[in-house]
Design a protein around this motif. Structure first.
Motif, PDB file in Angstrom:
ATOM      1  N   ALA A 175      26.031  41.163  -3.089  1.00 23.98           N
ATOM      2  CA  ALA A 175      24.729  41.824  -3.284  1.00 23.98           C
ATOM      3  C   ALA A 175      23.689  41.247  -2.330  1.00 23.98           C
ATOM      4  CB  ALA A 175      24.276  41.657  -4.721  1.00 23.98           C
ATOM      5  N   THR A 212      30.267  38.926  -6.538  1.00 28.48           N
ATOM      6  CA  THR A 212      29.319  40.046  -6.635  1.00 28.48           C
ATOM      7  C   THR A 212      27.943  39.630  -6.145  1.00 28.48           C
ATOM      8  OG1 THR A 212      30.506  40.893  -8.535  1.00 28.48           O
ATOM      9  CG2 THR A 212      28.272  41.689  -8.240  1.00 28.48           C
ATOM     10  N   TRP A 230      39.905  42.355 -20.419  1.00 29.25           N
ATOM     11  CA  TRP A 230      39.504  41.474 -19.304  1.00 29.25           C
ATOM     12  C   TRP A 230      39.175  42.329 -18.082  1.00 29.25           C
ATOM     13  CZ3 TRP A 230      42.787  36.457 -18.420  1.00 29.25           C
ATOM     14  CH2 TRP A 230      42.646  35.608 -19.519  1.00 29.25           C
ATOM     15  N   MET A 268      29.341  49.641   6.362  1.00 30.56           N
ATOM     16  CA  MET A 268      29.909  49.733   5.013  1.00 30.56           C
ATOM     17  C   MET A 268      29.046  50.629   4.109  1.00 30.56           C
ATOM     18  SD  MET A 268      28.712  46.083   3.611  1.00 30.56           S
ATOM     19  CE  MET A 268      27.005  45.601   3.802  1.00 30.56           C
ATOM     20  N   LEU A 280      35.762  35.425 -14.608  1.00 34.07           N
ATOM     21  CA  LEU A 280      34.458  36.074 -14.743  1.00 34.07           C
ATOM     22  C   LEU A 280      33.440  35.420 -13.812  1.00 34.07           C
ATOM     23  CD1 LEU A 280      33.084  38.276 -16.508  1.00 34.07           C
ATOM     24  CD2 LEU A 280      32.279  36.440 -17.973  1.00 34.07           C
ATOM     25  N   ALA A 306      25.463  45.852  -9.062  1.00 35.37           N
ATOM     26  CA  ALA A 306      25.085  45.609  -7.660  1.00 35.37           C
ATOM     27  C   ALA A 306      25.466  46.814  -6.796  1.00 35.37           C
ATOM     28  CB  ALA A 306      25.777  44.349  -7.151  1.00 35.37           C
ATOM     29  N   LEU A 307      26.696  47.318  -7.008  1.00 32.89           N
ATOM     30  CA  LEU A 307      27.150  48.464  -6.212  1.00 32.89           C
ATOM     31  C   LEU A 307      26.275  49.689  -6.476  1.00 32.89           C
ATOM     32  CD1 LEU A 307      31.007  47.996  -6.613  1.00 32.89           C
ATOM     33  CD2 LEU A 307      29.743  47.869  -4.478  1.00 32.89           C
ATOM     34  N   ALA A 309      35.995  44.203 -18.532  1.00 36.03           N
ATOM     35  CA  ALA A 309      34.796  43.367 -18.407  1.00 36.03           C
ATOM     36  C   ALA A 309      34.600  42.884 -16.968  1.00 36.03           C
ATOM     37  CB  ALA A 309      34.898  42.176 -19.355  1.00 36.03           C
ATOM     38  N   LEU A 310      35.698  42.501 -16.309  1.00 39.51           N
ATOM     39  CA  LEU A 310      35.583  41.987 -14.934  1.00 39.51           C
ATOM     40  C   LEU A 310      35.122  43.087 -13.977  1.00 39.51           C
ATOM     41  CD1 LEU A 310      38.753  39.724 -14.678  1.00 39.51           C
ATOM     42  CD2 LEU A 310      36.385  38.988 -14.789  1.00 39.51           C
ATOM     43  N   CYS A 312      31.387  43.726 -13.801  1.00 37.92           N
ATOM     44  CA  CYS A 312      30.472  42.758 -13.155  1.00 37.92           C
ATOM     45  C   CYS A 312      29.884  43.267 -11.840  1.00 37.92           C
ATOM     46  CB  CYS A 312      31.177  41.429 -12.937  1.00 37.92           C
ATOM     47  SG  CYS A 312      31.642  40.652 -14.466  1.00 37.92           S
ATOM     48  N   PRO A 313      30.727  43.766 -10.892  1.00 32.19           N
ATOM     49  CA  PRO A 313      30.116  44.192  -9.618  1.00 32.19           C
ATOM     50  C   PRO A 313      29.400  45.540  -9.705  1.00 32.19           C
ATOM     51  CG  PRO A 313      32.495  44.461  -9.522  1.00 32.19           C
ATOM     52  CD  PRO A 313      32.186  43.899 -10.868  1.00 32.19           C
ATOM     53  N   LEU A 357      27.821  53.496   5.081  1.00 27.25           N
ATOM     54  CA  LEU A 357      27.984  54.910   5.451  1.00 27.25           C
ATOM     55  C   LEU A 357      28.583  55.680   4.278  1.00 27.25           C
ATOM     56  CD1 LEU A 357      29.418  54.560   9.053  1.00 27.25           C
ATOM     57  CD2 LEU A 357      27.197  55.492   8.420  1.00 27.25           C
ATOM     58  N   ASN A 385      33.701  53.961   2.142  1.00 31.03           N
ATOM     59  CA  ASN A 385      33.050  52.650   2.255  1.00 31.03           C
ATOM     60  C   ASN A 385      32.498  52.162   0.915  1.00 31.03           C
ATOM     61  OD1 ASN A 385      33.557  52.685   5.063  1.00 31.03           O
ATOM     62  ND2 ASN A 385      31.874  54.099   5.303  1.00 31.03           N
ATOM     63  N   LEU A 386      31.189  51.910   0.882  1.00 29.29           N
ATOM     64  CA  LEU A 386      30.589  51.360  -0.328  1.00 29.29           C
ATOM     65  C   LEU A 386      30.743  52.326  -1.505  1.00 29.29           C
ATOM     66  CD1 LEU A 386      28.237  48.946  -0.971  1.00 29.29           C
ATOM     67  CD2 LEU A 386      27.123  51.065  -1.582  1.00 29.29           C
ATOM     68  N   ASN A 387      30.606  53.605  -1.233  1.00 28.31           N
ATOM     69  CA  ASN A 387      30.766  54.590  -2.299  1.00 28.31           C
ATOM     70  C   ASN A 387      32.189  54.576  -2.852  1.00 28.31           C
ATOM     71  OD1 ASN A 387      28.162  55.305  -2.000  1.00 28.31           O
ATOM     72  ND2 ASN A 387      28.534  57.326  -1.131  1.00 28.31           N
ATOM     73  N   VAL A 445      22.864  49.372  -4.753  1.00 26.66           N
ATOM     74  CA  VAL A 445      22.955  49.627  -3.303  1.00 26.66           C
ATOM     75  C   VAL A 445      23.188  51.125  -3.055  1.00 26.66           C
ATOM     76  CG1 VAL A 445      24.191  49.087  -1.183  1.00 26.66           C
ATOM     77  CG2 VAL A 445      23.768  47.301  -2.847  1.00 26.66           C
ATOM     78  N   VAL A 454      34.244  36.436 -10.208  1.00 21.26           N
ATOM     79  CA  VAL A 454      33.837  37.811  -9.904  1.00 21.26           C
ATOM     80  C   VAL A 454      32.316  37.885  -9.800  1.00 21.26           C
ATOM     81  CG1 VAL A 454      33.796  40.178 -10.771  1.00 21.26           C
ATOM     82  CG2 VAL A 454      35.881  38.853 -10.925  1.00 21.26           C
ATOM     83  N   LEU A 455      31.627  37.219 -10.716  1.00 19.19           N
ATOM     84  CA  LEU A 455      30.161  37.238 -10.675  1.00 19.19           C
ATOM     85  C   LEU A 455      29.637  36.583  -9.395  1.00 19.19           C
ATOM     86  CD1 LEU A 455      29.204  36.459 -14.368  1.00 19.19           C
ATOM     87  CD2 LEU A 455      28.702  38.545 -13.109  1.00 19.19           C
ATOM     88  N   PHE A 477      39.876  33.521 -18.463  1.00 24.07           N
ATOM     89  CA  PHE A 477      38.984  34.676 -18.331  1.00 24.07           C
ATOM     90  C   PHE A 477      37.593  34.229 -17.877  1.00 24.07           C
ATOM     91  CE2 PHE A 477      35.798  37.490 -20.283  1.00 24.07           C
ATOM     92  CZ  PHE A 477      36.082  38.631 -19.550  1.00 24.07           C
ATOM     93  N   MET A 519      20.497  45.440   4.686  1.00 19.72           N
ATOM     94  CA  MET A 519      19.621  46.605   4.601  1.00 19.72           C
ATOM     95  C   MET A 519      18.209  46.289   5.092  1.00 19.72           C
ATOM     96  SD  MET A 519      20.498  48.913   1.313  1.00 19.72           S
ATOM     97  CE  MET A 519      20.796  47.719   0.072  1.00 19.72           C
TER      98      MET A 519
END
Lengths: 495, 393
Positions: free
Chosen positions: A17, A13, B370, A32, A6, B381-382, B373-374, B377-378, A34, B324-326, B385, A9-10, A2, A24
C-alpha cells in the motif's frame, strides 16, 4: 501459525500500500495500475501516463476528460487535418450541432476511443459498437436511408466496414472523387510510379565521393570485418561523408586526423542521423517504429520535486528519491515489444532505429525496402508478399528487366514517397496510410491501379492476407451508386 | 434458588463476560427447554405423549417464568412439547436470555457493563461479582458425572448442559466416552420423582430432537446457499467477459457495464455490501449483534450477503477479471468469496458424508476460514488504490 501468517500478510499489504501510494503521488513505475492492456498504438508509451492524463491529481472529471482529449489532439490533430476530417471537432463545436452532442459527441475523441479497454476495443481502436453511424444518420434530414435510395436496406454496421465510409478520412471515398475516377480502366503493366522512379534513379554526387583509403577512423574500427567495404559502397561515401561525420560529430570539418580520433565515439546516437536526415526523422517518430522519440511524450515525473511538494525532500535520502524516479520511456522500441507477429529468429532485443533497417554502415535503402521488414515481421501478409505480383515486379526491377519505379516493395505501399519542394522523400511514418486502409488509395494504390479495383481489393481481407495475389472477392458498389445517383439527379449535392 | 435458565447462562459465561452460546444451534432449544423444566419443577405444567398442559396456572412470582406460563395458557393452538420448544426457541430465546441475565444482575451475581466497539457499536458484557453460584453449579455437575447419586434437578441440569454440548468445554479433562456412558446411565435411572419423570424426560428428549432438527434445517439451508455462492464464484471465474453490445445506443448491457455512472453505482454498492459483511462478522465476533447470534442465522446472512456480492460484482465487471492491479483485486476478492462459500459447504455438507471424520471436517473448515481471513487483509488497500486510480487518471 495463523497469527504469524496474518502478520506476514498484513506486513506485505502495508508495504504494498505504501509503495502504491508513493508511485501514485511521487514517482515510480505505475504500469501495475493500468486497468487493461494499452492499445497497439500507445503501448510503447504507457509508462509515461502524463502524455495523455495531463490533469492534476483529483481534477474534476470534466476537466480531466477535456485534458485527455486535448492531449489526443496534440499528437493526432495534424493527421486529422490532413485527412480533411469528415467529423472534425471544429464542425461539431458549432452550437447548431448541439442536438448531436447527446447522440454521439464528436467533439471528444474519448466518445469512441477509450484506452486500456481491450475487451471493448475494435478495429482502429474504436470502443463503441460499429454501427455507431446510426446515432445521427437514422433521423431527420440526416437519415441516409430516406435520402439515398441505394442505402434503403443497408445496415448501419456496414457503413464503415464495407469499404464505403470512414468516420474521419474519406478523401478517397467522397462522391465527387468516386465520380472523377469512375470507369477508369486498369493501367497497362508495367506501371512506373513516378516518385519512386525519380527516387530510385536519383543521381549520386561523385565529385565528393570518398574511397576506402580516405576513411578517417581508428585502426581497430577499420579492422572490423565488412565495415570499411560497406561504408565505401554506401551513399555516405558517395556523398563525401567520412567516418568522422557520424563518429566524431563535434569536430570541425577541416580538423587534422589525429584530433578526429580523439573525438571518436564507437556508437553514435541516433541524433547524429537525425541531424542530417531531418525530414525522415520527423516522420519516423510519428510512426510505430520511432514513436518513443515523439516530442509529445511526457517527461518522467521529478521525484525530488514531488517530495518537496509533500515536504518530504529533507527527510527522504537522495538514494531513495532516485529509486522513486519514474521509469524513462526507452529510446527505441525493440522487436520483443512488438504486438504483431515477429519471426522467431528475430532478435527480441533489437532496437528499431535507423541502423536496424538501413544497416549501420551499408545504409542500403534497397534492403530497407523489403528484406529489413521481412527480417522481423512474420504475418501472413508479409510472408505472402514473396509470392505476390508486387514482389515479382520488384524482382524484375532489381534485375534491370523493368524500369525504375515499377517494382513494388513493402516500403512502396507503407512508406510512400512524397514530393517536397522538388525533392522526393520517403515518409517513415508507416501508420500514415495504414489504417483505415482506404488512406492508401490516393497516396499509393492509384499510382498503379484504378479506383474501382483499389476499393474492391482493400475491402477484401482475404486478398490483403494473400498480399493481393489474385482478384478481389468483393465488390464495393460506391462508384456504381454514385454514377446512378448523378444520372438520376444531376443537381444533387455531392459529398 | 437459581432457575435452570440462570444456571445454564452462568455455565455459558466466558472470560469476556459475554454469556453467549457455545453451540448456537442447541442454545435456543436449551433455553426453551430450561424454562419448561423450571415450570415443570414448579408443578405448573405436565406433559404426556400428545400434549403439554397447564396443571396450575398460578403465577410463580418469577416474571420470566410467568410470562411463558401465560403464553402457554393463551396459545391454545400449540399443544405438544416439541412445538412449544421450537416456538419458544424461535420467538422467546433472546428475551429469556435477557430476563435471566437481568435476574442474575439483580441478585448481584453478575454486573452489567456497557462498552462501545470502534466508538459506534454498543456492547454489553457481564463481569462476575460472585463466583460462588457458578462454582456450586459446576460442582453439582461434577458430582453427578462422578459416582454420586444425583438430585432430580441435577439430572435435569446436566441434560440441558449436554444438549448445549458444552461439557467438553467446561470439563476438558473428562473422557468423552466415559462421560457419555455415565449420562446415558443417568437418563435410564428413575431418579426424578414419579410425578416429574415423564415431563422431564419428554422435555429432555425434545430439547435434543429440536436442537438436532434445527441444526439439520440450518445446515441444509447453509449447504444450499453455500453451493449457490460457490457456483456463482466459479462462474465468475470461468464465464468469458461480456463484450460491448453489437448495436449502438442505450441498452442495459451498455449502461450496466460500460457507463461510468452505473459502474460507480455498482462499485460503491459492492463496497457497501462488502463492508456490511465485514462489519457483521466483526460485530458477531465482538458479540454486538445479539439478534443475529444464537443460531446459524449469522452464517446464513453472511452467505446471503456473499451471494449478493457476487451478483453485484457481476453487475460491476460483467465477468471480466481485469488486468494488473484490478486482476489482483479480483483474485483477492474472489478468494474471499470462494473460501467463505466453501466453508459453508463444509459446515453444511459434512454431516451428509459419513466417511469423513469430524476432525477432518474441522481441519478443512479451519484452513478455509484462515484463507478467508488472510485474503481479506490486502482487500482494503487494493480497493482504495482501485478507487483512487479511477479518480486520478
Amino acid at each position: 501459525m495463523f497469527g504469524r501468517l496474518l502478520k506476514l500478510v498484513l506486513a506485505v499489504t502495508l508495504l504494498g500500500a505504501v509503495y502504491m501510494a508513493v508511485t501514485m503521488t511521487v514517482g515510480g513505475d505505475r504500469r501495475m495500475l493500468l486497468i487493461g492492456q494499452t492499445t497497439h498504438a500507445h503501448h510503447q508509451l504507457e509508462m509515461a501516463c502524463e502524455t495523455c492524463h495531463g490533469s492534476s491529481i483529483f481534477a474534476d472529471a470534466e476537466v480531466a476528460e477535456k485534458t485527455l482529449n486535448k492531449n489526443c489532439r496534440k499528437c493526432h490533430e495534424n493527421e486529422l487535418k490532413a485527412a480533411k476530417d469528415s467529423h472534425s471537432r471544429k464542425r461539431f463545436r458549432n452550437p447548431r450541432m448541439a442536438e448531436y452532442w447527446d447522440r454521439l459527441d464528436a467533439r471528444r475523441c474519448t466518445t469512441c476511443h477509450i484506452e486500456h479497454r481491450p475487451e471493448i476495443t475494435r478495429a482502429s481502436a474504436v470502443t463503441v459498437a460499429m454501427d455507431y453511424c446510426v446515432a445521427c444518420h437514422s433521423k431527420g434530414e440526416q437519415d441516409i436511408r430516406t435520402t439515398r435510395a441505394s442505402h434503403a436496406g443497408l445496415g448501419f454496421e456496414t457503413c464503415a466496414t464495407a469499404g464505403c465510409h470512414n468516420f474521419h478520412d474519406n478523401r478517397a471515398l467522397f462522391e465527387d472523387f468516386l465520380l472523377g475516377h469512375a470507369g477508369q480502366p486498369e493501367p497497362a503493366r508495367p506501371v512506373v510510379h513516378g516518385l519512386a522512379a525519380r527516387y530510385r534513379a536519383r543521381p549520386v554526387s561523385t565529385d565528393k565521393a570518398l574511397k576506402p583509403g580516405d576513411a578517417i577512423a581508428p585502426s581497430a574500427a577499420l579492422a572490423v570485418p565488412n565495415v570499411l567495404e560497406h561504408w565505401a559502397d554506401s551513399g555516405h561515401a558517395r556523398a563525401g561523408v567520412n567516418c568522422t561525420g557520424c563518429h566524431a560529430t563535434d569536430l570541425a570539418e577541416d580538423a587534422p586526423k589525429t584530433q578526429a580520433l580523439a573525438h571518436w565515439i564507437d556508437v553514435p546516437p541516433m541524433n547524429v542521423c537525425m541531424a542530417c536526415h531531418k525530414p525522415q526523422a520527423k516522420t519516423f517518430v510519428m510512426g510505430r517504429h520511432g514513436m518513443r522519440q515523439h516530442p509529445g511524450i511526457a517527461k518522467p515525473r521529478n521525484a525530488q520535486r514531488s517530495l518537496a511538494r509533500l515536504g518530504l525532500s529533507q527527510v527522504m535520502p537522495v538514494s531513495m528519491s532516485r529509486w522513486l524516479s519514474d521509469p524513462a520511456v526507452p529510446a527505441w522500441m525493440t522487436v520483443g515489444e512488438a504486438r504483431l507477429p515477429m519471426r522467431a529468429d528475430a532478435d527480441p532485443a533489437l532496437a528499431i532505429d535507423c541502423g536496424s533497417c538501413h544497416g549501420e554502415h551499408a545504409l542500403d535503402t534497397t534492403r530497407a525496402e523489403v528484406e529489413a521488414c521481412a527480417s522481423c515481421h512474420d504475418d501472413l501478409h508479409t510472408r505472402s508478399y514473396f509470392d505476390s505480383p508486387h514482389h515479382m515486379l520488384w524482382k524484375l526491377e532489381r534485375a534491370g528487366e523493368a524500369p525504375p519505379g515499377s517494382g513494388v516493395s513493402c516500403a512502396s505501399c507503407h512508406m510512400s514517397k512524397l514530393e517536397h519542394r522538388g525533392q522526393v522523400r520517403t515518409t517513415h511514418n508507416q501508420n500514415d496510410n495504414l489504417r483505415p486502409n482506404e488512406k492508401m488509395i490516393r497516396s499509393v494504390c492509384l499510382d498503379c491501379h484504378s479506383l474501382g479495383f483499389s476499393l474492391d481489393a482493400l475491402a477484401d481481407p482475404g486478398l490483403i492476407r494473400k498480399n493481393f495475389t489474385g482478384k478481389p472477392g468483393v465488390h464495393v458498389q460506391s462508384i456504381d451508386w454514385a454514377i446512378a445517383r448523378s444520372r438520376s439527379n444531376p443537381d444533387a449535392p455531392e459529398n | 434458588m437459581l432457575t435452570f435458565t440462570e444456571e445454564l447462562l452462568l455455565l455459558l459465561g466466558d472470560e469476556e463476560g459475554l454469556f453467549l452460546p457455545v453451540k448456537e444451534h442447541a442454545f435456543e432449544c436449551a433455553l426453551a427447554g430450561a424454562i419448561l423444566m423450571d415450570l415443570a419443577f414448579d408443578f405448573r405444567i405436565d406433559t404426556d405423549l400428545q400434549a403439554l398442559v397447564i396443571t396450575d396456572p398460578t403465577p410463580t412470582g418469577n416474571p420470566m417464568l410467568d410470562r411463558v406460563l401465560e403464553k402457554i395458557s393463551v396459545r391454545t393452538d400449540i399443544t405438544d412439547t416439541p412445538t412449544w420448544i421450537r416456538v419458544l426457541a424461535t420467538e422467546d430465546a433472546a428475551l429469556i436470555r435477557e430476563q435471566a441475565l437481568d435476574s442474575l444482575v439483580n441478585r448481584r451475581i453478575l454486573e452489567r457493563q456497557h462498552t462501545r466497539f470502534l466508538g459506534i457499536f454498543r456492547s454489553v458484557c457481564y463481569s462476575t461479582l460472585d463466583e460462588a453460584p457458578l462454582q456450586a453449579v459446576k460442582s453439582r455437575i461434577e458430582d453427578v458425572v462422578s459416582d454420586e447419586i444425583p438430585d432430580p434437578r441435577d439430572v435435569a441440569l446436566i441434560s440441558l448442559v449436554d444438549a448445549c454440548q458444552i461439557l467438553p468445554d467446561l470439563f476438558p479433562e473428562w473422557e468423552t466416552k466415559q462421560t457419555a456412558s455415565r449420562l446415558e446411565l443417568l437418563r435410564r435411572m428413575d431418579l426424578i420423582g414419579r410425578e416429574l419423570t415423564s415431563t422431564i424426560s419428554e422435555i429432555q428428549d425434545q430439547i435434543i430432537r429440536a436442537a438436532r432438527a434445527q441444526a439439520a434445517h440450518f445446515k441444509q439451508l447453509t449447504l444450499t446457499l453455500a453451493l449457490v455462492a460457490s457456483a456463482a464464484v466459479i462462474a465468475t471465474l470461468l464465464v468469458p467477459g461480456i463484450g460491448i453490445p453489437d448495436h449502438y445506443g442505450p441498452s442495459l448491457p451498455a449502461q450496466l457495464w460500460f457507463d461510468d455512472s452505473w459502474k460507480q453505482f455498482s462499485g460503491y454498492l459492492l463496497l457497501a455490501l462488502s463492508l456490511t459483511g465485514l462489519m457483521i462478522a466483526l460485530a458477531l465476533k465482538k458479540q454486538l449483534l445479539v439478534w443475529l447470534s444464537g443460531s446459524h442465522r449469522w452464517r446464513l446472512s453472511h452467505l446471503a450477503l456473499g451471494i449478493a456480492c457476487v451478483f453485484v460484482l457481476f453487475m460491476h465487471t460483467g465477468f471480466r477479471l481485469g488486468d494488473n492491479l484490478n486482476a489482483a483485486l479480483m483474485a483477492t476478492y474472489l478468494t474471499v468469496l470462494l473460501s467463505g462459500a466453501l466453508t459453508g459447504v463444509v459446515v453444511g455438507g459434512a454431516p451428509r458424508i459419513k466417511q469423513i471424520s469430524l476432525s477432518r471436517v474441522f481441519a478443512a473448515r479451519r484452513v478455509l476460514i484462515w484463507v478467508h481471513a488472510l485474503a481479506l487483509c490486502p482487500l482494503p488497500a487494493l480497493l482504495i488504490v482501485h478507487i483512487l486510480t479511477v479518480y486520478l487518471y
